[in-house]
Write an enzyme that holds these catalytic residues in place. Sequence first.
Site, PDB file in Angstrom:
ATOM      1  N   ARG A  82    -122.644  98.945 -72.802  1.00 33.55           N
ATOM      2  CA  ARG A  82    -121.876  97.728 -73.085  1.00 33.55           C
ATOM      3  C   ARG A  82    -121.908  96.776 -71.890  1.00 33.55           C
ATOM      4  O   ARG A  82    -121.958  95.559 -72.055  1.00 33.55           O
ATOM      5  CB  ARG A  82    -120.438  98.086 -73.472  1.00 33.55           C
ATOM      6  CG  ARG A  82    -119.649  96.872 -73.978  1.00 33.55           C
ATOM      7  CD  ARG A  82    -118.311  97.261 -74.564  1.00 33.55           C
ATOM      8  NE  ARG A  82    -117.413  97.798 -73.559  1.00 33.55           N
ATOM      9  CZ  ARG A  82    -116.226  98.369 -73.827  1.00 33.55           C
ATOM     10  NH1 ARG A  82    -115.822  98.484 -75.079  1.00 33.55           N
ATOM     11  NH2 ARG A  82    -115.473  98.839 -72.850  1.00 33.55           N
ATOM     12  N   LYS A 185    -117.364  91.955 -72.387  1.00 37.74           N
ATOM     13  CA  LYS A 185    -116.207  92.159 -71.501  1.00 37.74           C
ATOM     14  C   LYS A 185    -116.333  91.278 -70.263  1.00 37.74           C
ATOM     15  O   LYS A 185    -116.675  91.752 -69.178  1.00 37.74           O
ATOM     16  CB  LYS A 185    -116.127  93.647 -71.140  1.00 37.74           C
ATOM     17  CG  LYS A 185    -114.710  94.120 -70.856  1.00 37.74           C
ATOM     18  CD  LYS A 185    -114.625  95.627 -70.954  1.00 37.74           C
ATOM     19  CE  LYS A 185    -113.358  96.168 -70.363  1.00 37.74           C
ATOM     20  NZ  LYS A 185    -112.129  95.734 -71.022  1.00 37.74           N
ATOM     21  N   GLU A 221    -108.003  90.950 -82.718  1.00 36.61           N
ATOM     22  CA  GLU A 221    -107.558  92.107 -81.940  1.00 36.61           C
ATOM     23  C   GLU A 221    -106.348  91.715 -81.111  1.00 36.61           C
ATOM     24  O   GLU A 221    -105.870  90.584 -81.190  1.00 36.61           O
ATOM     25  CB  GLU A 221    -108.688  92.652 -81.053  1.00 36.61           C
ATOM     26  CG  GLU A 221    -109.196  91.695 -79.986  1.00 36.61           C
ATOM     27  CD  GLU A 221    -110.254  92.329 -79.081  1.00 36.61           C
ATOM     28  OE1 GLU A 221    -110.277  93.557 -78.902  1.00 36.61           O
ATOM     29  OE2 GLU A 221    -111.058  91.565 -78.527  1.00 36.61           O
TER      30      GLU A 221
HETATM   31  N1  PLP Z   1    -110.436  94.901 -76.682  1.00 37.43           N
HETATM   32  C1  PLP Z   1    -110.271  94.362 -75.465  1.00 37.43           C
HETATM   33  C2  PLP Z   1    -110.082  92.911 -75.365  1.00 37.43           C
HETATM   34  C3  PLP Z   1    -110.266  95.196 -74.333  1.00 37.43           C
HETATM   35  O1  PLP Z   1    -110.107  94.687 -73.120  1.00 37.43           O
HETATM   36  C4  PLP Z   1    -110.449  96.577 -74.497  1.00 37.43           C
HETATM   37  C5  PLP Z   1    -110.496  97.451 -73.331  1.00 37.43           C
HETATM   38  O2  PLP Z   1    -111.522  97.789 -72.818  1.00 37.43           O
HETATM   39  C6  PLP Z   1    -110.617  97.079 -75.778  1.00 37.43           C
HETATM   40  C7  PLP Z   1    -110.605  96.215 -76.849  1.00 37.43           C
HETATM   41  C8  PLP Z   1    -110.838  98.532 -76.005  1.00 37.43           C
HETATM   42  O3  PLP Z   1    -112.135  98.927 -75.673  1.00 37.43           O
HETATM   43  P1  PLP Z   1    -112.439 100.400 -75.177  1.00 37.43           P
HETATM   44  O4  PLP Z   1    -111.916 101.314 -76.236  1.00 37.43           O
HETATM   45  O5  PLP Z   1    -113.921 100.456 -75.087  1.00 37.43           O
HETATM   46  O6  PLP Z   1    -111.752 100.573 -73.900  1.00 37.43           O
HETATM   47  C1  COI Z   2    -109.438  98.961 -70.793  1.00 37.65           C
HETATM   48  O1  COI Z   2    -108.811  99.460 -71.714  1.00 37.65           O
HETATM   49  O2  COI Z   2    -110.215  99.622 -70.084  1.00 37.65           O
HETATM   50  C2  COI Z   2    -109.335  97.561 -70.484  1.00 37.65           C
HETATM   51  O3  COI Z   2    -110.203  97.060 -69.827  1.00 37.65           O
HETATM   52  C3  COI Z   2    -108.186  96.797 -70.919  1.00 37.65           C
HETATM   53  C4  COI Z   2    -107.684  96.024 -69.753  1.00 37.65           C
HETATM   54  C5  COI Z   2    -107.179  94.728 -70.175  1.00 37.65           C
HETATM   55  C6  COI Z   2    -106.747  96.825 -68.933  1.00 37.65           C
END
Ligand code: PLP
Ligand code: COI
Length: 343
Positions: A82, A185, A221
Amino acid sequence: MERANLDWSNLEFQYVKTDYHLEYYFKDGKWSEAKIVENDTIELSIAATSLHYGQQCFEGLKAFEQVSGKITVFRVDENARRMATSARKILMEPFPEDKFIEAVYKVVQLNRRFIPPYGTGASLYVRPLLIGTSGIVGVKPSEEYLFLVFVTPVGPYFKGGLKPIRLLVEEEIDRAAPLGVGDVKVGGNYAAGLRASKKAKSLGYNEVLYLDAKHKKYIDESGPANFLGITKDNKYVTPASSSILPSITNKSLRVLAEKEMGMKVEQRAIDVEEIFDFKEAGCCGTAAVITPVKSITYRDREVVYLNDNEIGEVCRDLYDHLTGIQLGTHEDKYGWNFEVPMD
Ligand code: PLP
Ligand code: COI
């Protein structure tokens, strides 16, 4: 090895300086080897592209001490991929995926005394960051980059852990555009959401639930996490949208819901009106794990799923499966745990 003297069971999601971070530099077309750094500051050109034009992206993943004492990181290969996708989208030099995994192992090894003990509910959060470093005042991609990775021990993102949260559907502020960068991200997405989050918190909610920016009709989201709903006929539904981050936690939960819990999983556009028909809802992410949703407010209507301190049955089951795999109390059938070699 002596562990750091921290109150492990009461950690919050906040930065604590650890012993070392790693830095890698991209210069003259190639990446350097790791530099181990004790100081937690960096020196940067005042004209760096990351500072002015947001040419930066990051990741977030967790390392755990399992019940057996093994140290593992969860689905680090997915974060590596990612991050490369994020980098390419804003024309940055991607950090090689195999080196990303090695870097994560190395930074965890170097900071082993900050790995929270099994059973405390805490984990070691790993934060990789890629930034454009060339001093260029014109709007164009950097030629040089810095990839760094640090760790910090964390507790739950939302205070109280499994305590259910209240969400406010946001209609006046967009986090991301359908053809923009909401699916990667990059820091700008979080800056864009700060005022919505602040507004929701000032009104007594824990977080925002964004709608799609084009139609203002479909759920996108939350600020720091994906959204999922459980329908009364026990389906796991979660938004398909070009403006949300493809969450690795959500991807894992979809597998667990389908394969371990026999649920039907739907990833599709979710009309905001559907919130009034769900039996449960949750926010999911690395930091959020699965945070149960107590209520959602949309205009002048509020749907309440839970009482204080409750968690719905399905969210509880999903949470137990996911954290069980992460902590080694459930079989890791899908190969999601990567063991960090510790010697
Ligand atoms: N959506 C956003 C905006 C986020 O910052 C995160 C955190 O990483 C997620 C979703 C969840 O993603 P993940 O499950 O890969 O941490
Ligand atoms: C995560 O869940 O790893 C994120 O990056 C979310 C963050 C806004 C703390």
